[in-house]
Write a protein that holds these residues in place. Structure first.
Motif, PDB file in Angstrom:
ATOM      1  N   VAL A  67       6.546  20.495  48.969  1.00 17.42           N
ATOM      2  CA  VAL A  67       7.644  21.234  48.361  1.00 17.42           C
ATOM      3  C   VAL A  67       8.947  20.546  48.744  1.00 17.42           C
ATOM      4  O   VAL A  67       9.218  20.322  49.926  1.00 17.42           O
ATOM      5  N   ALA A  68       9.746  20.208  47.729  1.00 15.34           N
ATOM      6  CA  ALA A  68      11.031  19.546  47.971  1.00 15.34           C
ATOM      7  C   ALA A  68      12.020  20.522  48.595  1.00 15.34           C
ATOM      8  O   ALA A  68      11.963  21.723  48.343  1.00 15.34           O
ATOM      9  N   ARG A  69      12.921  19.989  49.410  1.00 18.14           N
ATOM     10  CA  ARG A  69      13.975  20.808  50.007  1.00 18.14           C
ATOM     11  C   ARG A  69      15.327  20.310  49.511  1.00 18.14           C
ATOM     12  O   ARG A  69      15.403  19.329  48.782  1.00 18.14           O
ATOM     13  N   GLY A  70      16.395  20.952  49.944  1.00 17.25           N
ATOM     14  CA  GLY A  70      17.737  20.613  49.466  1.00 17.25           C
ATOM     15  C   GLY A  70      18.133  19.164  49.691  1.00 17.25           C
ATOM     16  O   GLY A  70      18.835  18.564  48.888  1.00 17.25           O
ATOM     17  N   LYS A  71      17.692  18.569  50.804  1.00 19.04           N
ATOM     18  CA  LYS A  71      18.063  17.186  51.122  1.00 19.04           C
ATOM     19  C   LYS A  71      17.220  16.158  50.372  1.00 19.04           C
ATOM     20  O   LYS A  71      17.591  14.987  50.311  1.00 19.04           O
ATOM     21  N   THR A  72      16.076  16.563  49.838  1.00 19.56           N
ATOM     22  CA  THR A  72      15.108  15.618  49.278  1.00 19.56           C
ATOM     23  C   THR A  72      15.693  14.641  48.256  1.00 19.56           C
ATOM     24  O   THR A  72      15.425  13.446  48.339  1.00 19.56           O
ATOM     25  N   ASN A  74     -12.796  15.429  47.639  1.00 23.83           N
ATOM     26  CA  ASN A  74     -11.582  14.941  46.997  1.00 23.83           C
ATOM     27  C   ASN A  74     -10.348  15.397  47.745  1.00 23.83           C
ATOM     28  O   ASN A  74     -10.354  16.410  48.431  1.00 23.83           O
ATOM     29  N   VAL A  75      -9.270  14.645  47.564  1.00 20.43           N
ATOM     30  CA  VAL A  75      -7.961  15.077  48.033  1.00 20.43           C
ATOM     31  C   VAL A  75      -7.190  15.512  46.797  1.00 20.43           C
ATOM     32  O   VAL A  75      -7.060  14.759  45.842  1.00 20.43           O
ATOM     33  N   ARG A  76      -6.725  16.765  46.810  1.00 18.02           N
ATOM     34  CA  ARG A  76      -5.936  17.265  45.685  1.00 18.02           C
ATOM     35  C   ARG A  76      -4.499  17.420  46.145  1.00 18.02           C
ATOM     36  O   ARG A  76      -4.249  17.921  47.238  1.00 18.02           O
ATOM     37  N   VAL A  77      -3.569  16.975  45.303  1.00 24.17           N
ATOM     38  CA  VAL A  77      -2.161  16.954  45.688  1.00 24.17           C
ATOM     39  C   VAL A  77      -1.313  17.622  44.620  1.00 24.17           C
ATOM     40  O   VAL A  77      -1.513  17.391  43.424  1.00 24.17           O
ATOM     41  N   GLY A  78      -0.363  18.440  45.066  1.00 21.80           N
ATOM     42  CA  GLY A  78       0.609  19.052  44.164  1.00 21.80           C
ATOM     43  C   GLY A  78       2.010  18.860  44.711  1.00 21.80           C
ATOM     44  O   GLY A  78       2.206  18.821  45.927  1.00 21.80           O
ATOM     45  N   ILE A  79       2.966  18.736  43.813  1.00 19.06           N
ATOM     46  CA  ILE A  79       4.371  18.586  44.215  1.00 19.06           C
ATOM     47  C   ILE A  79       5.178  19.630  43.458  1.00 19.06           C
ATOM     48  O   ILE A  79       5.054  19.743  42.236  1.00 19.06           O
ATOM     49  N   THR A  80       6.005  20.397  44.175  1.00 18.47           N
ATOM     50  CA  THR A  80       6.856  21.383  43.508  1.00 18.47           C
ATOM     51  C   THR A  80       8.301  21.181  43.910  1.00 18.47           C
ATOM     52  O   THR A  80       8.601  20.817  45.051  1.00 18.47           O
ATOM     53  N   THR A  81       9.179  21.418  42.942  1.00 22.33           N
ATOM     54  CA  THR A  81      10.620  21.411  43.198  1.00 22.33           C
ATOM     55  C   THR A  81      11.200  22.615  42.475  1.00 22.33           C
ATOM     56  O   THR A  81      10.936  22.801  41.289  1.00 22.33           O
ATOM     57  N   SER A  82      11.946  23.432  43.184  1.00 21.17           N
ATOM     58  CA  SER A  82      12.509  24.624  42.554  1.00 21.17           C
ATOM     59  C   SER A  82      13.892  24.303  42.007  1.00 21.17           C
ATOM     60  O   SER A  82      14.460  23.242  42.271  1.00 21.17           O
ATOM     61  N   LYS A  83      14.437  25.249  41.288  1.00 18.87           N
ATOM     62  CA  LYS A  83      15.780  25.050  40.727  1.00 18.87           C
ATOM     63  C   LYS A  83      16.858  25.045  41.805  1.00 18.87           C
ATOM     64  O   LYS A  83      17.985  24.644  41.547  1.00 18.87           O
ATOM     65  N   LYS A  84      16.509  25.479  43.013  1.00 20.73           N
ATOM     66  CA  LYS A  84      17.457  25.429  44.126  1.00 20.73           C
ATOM     67  C   LYS A  84      17.836  23.993  44.463  1.00 20.73           C
ATOM     68  O   LYS A  84      18.890  23.744  45.042  1.00 20.73           O
ATOM     69  N   ILE A  85      16.949  23.043  44.142  1.00 19.75           N
ATOM     70  CA  ILE A  85      17.173  21.633  44.474  1.00 19.75           C
ATOM     71  C   ILE A  85      18.356  21.084  43.692  1.00 19.75           C
ATOM     72  O   ILE A  85      19.098  20.249  44.175  1.00 19.75           O
ATOM     73  N   GLY A  86      18.529  21.536  42.452  1.00 21.73           N
ATOM     74  CA  GLY A  86      19.638  21.042  41.632  1.00 21.73           C
ATOM     75  C   GLY A  86      19.212  20.936  40.188  1.00 21.73           C
ATOM     76  O   GLY A  86      18.254  21.582  39.761  1.00 21.73           O
ATOM     77  N   ASN A  87      19.922  20.088  39.449  1.00 17.40           N
ATOM     78  CA  ASN A  87      19.618  19.946  38.027  1.00 17.40           C
ATOM     79  C   ASN A  87      18.346  19.119  37.821  1.00 17.40           C
ATOM     80  O   ASN A  87      17.721  18.674  38.783  1.00 17.40           O
TER      81      ASN A  87
END
Length: 111
Positions: A83-88, A39-52
């Motif tokens: 993992v999302a970054r500031g520009k995402t 299987n392919v397992r996928v996770g996506i995270t965004t921290s509070k640094k990204i914004g609201n």
């Protein structure tokens, strides 16, 4: 590809962060680790640094859409975390998709 499964458990995220290889671009970071299943397992995270919440949700949506276009080309047997970054939140899914292609090719995940 057999199955696409979301990663939800904190222990799985921690294990992939610790043991996986990371690939960085200005819009997204990818962590890739080989797993023992087909299987392919996928996770996506965004921290509070990204914004609201609106920006974080947009980041997740854009990453999910960019990955969805790449799903047919992904080899089975990998855990992947994005993992999302500031520009995402400010870029389109096509820009993120381009960055993902480069990162996943370097990781040897794309067929």
């Amino acid at each position: 590809m057999d199955l696409l499964i979301p990663i939800k458990e904190n222990k799985d995220f921690r294990r992939i962060y610790a043991r996986g290889k990371s690939y960085v671009s200005p819009v997204v970071i990818s962590y890739v680790l080989k797993n023992r299943s087909k299987n392919v397992r996928v996770g996506i995270t965004t921290s509070k640094k990204i914004g609201n919440a609106v920006k974080r949700n947009r980041s997740r949506r854009v990453i999910r859409e960019a990955f969805r276009t790449l799903v047919p080309e992904i080899a089975p047997g990998y855990d992947i975390i994005f993992v999302a970054r500031g520009k995402t939140p400010f870029v389109k899914s096509t820009d993120i998709s381009r960055a993902m292609v480069v990162q996943l090719k370097n990781a040897g995940v794309l067929k």
